[in-house]
Design a protein around this motif. Structure first.
Motif, PDB file in Angstrom:
ATOM      1  N   HIS A  92       0.830  -1.208   0.000  1.00  0.00           N
ATOM      2  CA  HIS A  92       0.000   0.000   0.000  1.00  0.00           C
ATOM      3  C   HIS A  92       0.865   1.258   0.000  1.00  0.00           C
ATOM      4  N   THR A  93       1.903   1.246   0.809  1.00  0.00           N
ATOM      5  CA  THR A  93       2.756   2.430   0.922  1.00  0.00           C
ATOM      6  C   THR A  93       3.422   2.729  -0.417  1.00  0.00           C
ATOM      7  N   GLU A  94       3.903   1.681  -1.104  1.00  0.00           N
ATOM      8  CA  GLU A  94       4.552   1.889  -2.402  1.00  0.00           C
ATOM      9  C   GLU A  94       3.583   2.478  -3.416  1.00  0.00           C
ATOM     10  N   LEU A  95       2.336   2.043  -3.380  1.00  0.00           N
ATOM     11  CA  LEU A  95       1.361   2.508  -4.365  1.00  0.00           C
ATOM     12  C   LEU A  95       0.875   3.926  -4.099  1.00  0.00           C
ATOM     13  N   LEU A  96       0.679   4.281  -2.820  1.00  0.00           N
ATOM     14  CA  LEU A  96      -0.089   5.481  -2.493  1.00  0.00           C
ATOM     15  C   LEU A  96       0.700   6.628  -1.885  1.00  0.00           C
ATOM     16  N   ALA A  97       1.892   6.377  -1.386  1.00  0.00           N
ATOM     17  CA  ALA A  97       2.632   7.427  -0.670  1.00  0.00           C
ATOM     18  C   ALA A  97       2.792   8.666  -1.541  1.00  0.00           C
ATOM     19  N   GLY A  98       2.471   9.824  -0.968  1.00  0.00           N
ATOM     20  CA  GLY A  98       2.646  11.098  -1.643  1.00  0.00           C
ATOM     21  C   GLY A  98       1.471  11.563  -2.477  1.00  0.00           C
ATOM     22  N   LEU A  99       0.437  10.726  -2.626  1.00  0.00           N
ATOM     23  CA  LEU A  99      -0.701  11.127  -3.454  1.00  0.00           C
ATOM     24  C   LEU A  99      -1.634  12.097  -2.741  1.00  0.00           C
ATOM     25  N   ASP A 100      -1.896  11.841  -1.454  1.00  0.00           N
ATOM     26  CA  ASP A 100      -2.829  12.670  -0.691  1.00  0.00           C
ATOM     27  C   ASP A 100      -2.545  12.418   0.789  1.00  0.00           C
ATOM     28  N   ASP A 101      -2.630  13.456   1.602  1.00  0.00           N
ATOM     29  CA  ASP A 101      -2.344  13.320   3.030  1.00  0.00           C
ATOM     30  C   ASP A 101      -3.333  12.395   3.733  1.00  0.00           C
ATOM     31  N   ARG A 102      -4.477  12.143   3.110  1.00  0.00           N
ATOM     32  CA  ARG A 102      -5.508  11.310   3.734  1.00  0.00           C
ATOM     33  C   ARG A 102      -5.496   9.878   3.219  1.00  0.00           C
ATOM     34  N   ALA A 103      -4.489   9.522   2.431  1.00  0.00           N
ATOM     35  CA  ALA A 103      -4.478   8.207   1.794  1.00  0.00           C
ATOM     36  C   ALA A 103      -4.146   7.080   2.762  1.00  0.00           C
ATOM     37  N   LEU A 104      -3.306   7.315   3.744  1.00  0.00           N
ATOM     38  CA  LEU A 104      -2.752   6.241   4.562  1.00  0.00           C
ATOM     39  C   LEU A 104      -3.027   6.477   6.038  1.00  0.00           C
ATOM     40  N   PHE A 105      -3.184   5.394   6.785  1.00  0.00           N
ATOM     41  CA  PHE A 105      -3.365   5.473   8.230  1.00  0.00           C
ATOM     42  C   PHE A 105      -2.539   4.383   8.903  1.00  0.00           C
ATOM     43  N   PRO A 106      -2.147   4.576  10.168  1.00  0.00           N
ATOM     44  CA  PRO A 106      -1.359   3.541  10.857  1.00  0.00           C
ATOM     45  C   PRO A 106      -2.125   2.228  10.904  1.00  0.00           C
TER      46      PRO A 106
END
Length: 334
Positions: free
Chosen positions: A267-281
């Motif tokens: 998930h991190t490889e795919l989404l990092a940097g796209l939007d501040d709301r994309a990822l959660f712990p």
């Protein structure tokens, strides 16, 4: 090139979809492709005319490979059971190159028989492909990263106010975190709906949890219309903390569908940097709920995030790139 893909399976989940899409793309590229394993109806629908042979057990896979793999240039196996099957085939004079794709971020073998299983699986394999850098860093042996690709036509459907969870309903997928996150967000009180597509051992338990949380969850079970679900949803929620890549996340990106995902693995490889709301712990349902609530209230932001995700998918994660990267691994062996 003549290629035989093999997976010991009578199901149709992420690995089988990966196999079917790669095989179909290779066939369209001009290769002669056969696929062994996977749920017959689902595989044949996805393969769209590519030859398919059923195989539910390791001996069945081995027999299929003995019959159809002898004249192949490459036998491409997926998951440990298919690797073992390839090692059981007495290849005689014409031995095809055997390539394994590693889908999960773990060394081969577990439990008391793990070392024996690992040795048996490695015996036939001459080269390895990993579906992400995360997987490559956690498996045994030298590995080449070839990211999966998707080529999905842009949906003409209007995105609805739907949070979609699309995964197997098994403990490692953390679907309970998704339900708690949606409950925490409060978004179902503001016109949003929750759809959960997938089957698994936790189906009844998750239905009970939804009732306890007061969620009006639409538990859809197994669905063949995944593209349609992704094309009409408003947000994909992907809570699994151990995804090697996250094929449903990649498919959502192709549909310009915003994703809220556990910040782990592929998930991190795919989404990092796209939007501040994309990822959660991982495991943090409260923070995931905050991310969902913020996106739900921001129509313009969701659209911008979706466009950025689609642009990244088209630049980095296409079937053409996957076919080319896979062919490079084959040709180095041949």
């Amino acid at each position: 090139m003549r290629i035989v893909h093999a997976v010991r399976s009578d199901g149709f989940a992420g690995v089988e979809r990966h196999v079917a899409r790669l095989a179909r793309a290779q066939a369209h590229h001009g290769d002669d492709v056969t696929v062994v394993g996977g749920a017959a109806d689902d595989m044949r629908r996805e393969l769209d005319g590519v030859r398919h042979l059923e195989a539910r057990t390791v001996p069945e896979v081995a027999r299929r490979l003995a019959g159809h793999g002898r004249g192949a240039d490459v036998v491409h196996v997926h998951m440990t059971a298919a690797e073992i099957a390839a090692g059981l085939v007495p290849w005689a004079r014409h031995r095809p190159a055997v390539v394994a794709t590693r889908h999960f971020a773990a060394p081969r073998g577990s439990g008391r028989t793990g070392p024996f299983v690992a040795r048996l699986a490695r015996h036939a394999v001459q080269a390895q492909i990993a579906v992400s850098r995360y997987v490559a860093d956690h498996v045994d042996g030298p590995t080449t990263v070839v990211y999966p690709g998707v080529d999905v036509a842009p949906s003409t459907a209007e995105q609805e106010r739907v949070v979609l969870v699309l995964q197997r309903l098994e403990p490692e997928k953390a679907t309970d975190v998704a339900l708690r996150a949606v409950a925490s967000s409060g978004m179902l009180h503001h016109g949003w709906r929750l759809q959960v597509a997938g089957t698994g051992s936790q189906a009844a338990e998750l239905a009970a949890l939804a009732d306890r949380l007061g969620l009006r969850a639409e538990l859809l079970g197994h669905r063949a219309d995944v593209d349609e679900l992704l094309g009409s949803a408003g947000i994909l929620l992907a809570p699994c903390p151990v995804e090697g890549l996250g094929l449903s996340v990649l498919e959502a990106m192709a549909h310009a569908l915003p994703v809220v995902a556990a910040d782990a693995g592929g998930h991190t490889e795919l989404l990092a940097g796209l939007d501040d709301r994309a990822l959660f712990p991982p495991g943090d349902a409260a923070t995931a709920g905050d991310r969902l609530r913020a996106l739900a209230a921001d129509d313009a932001g969701r659209a911008a995030y979706g466009r950025a995700a689609a642009a990244r998918q088209r630049a980095r994660y296409t079937l053409a790139a996957q076919v080319a990267g896979t062919a490079d691994v084959y040709e180095e062996l041949l």
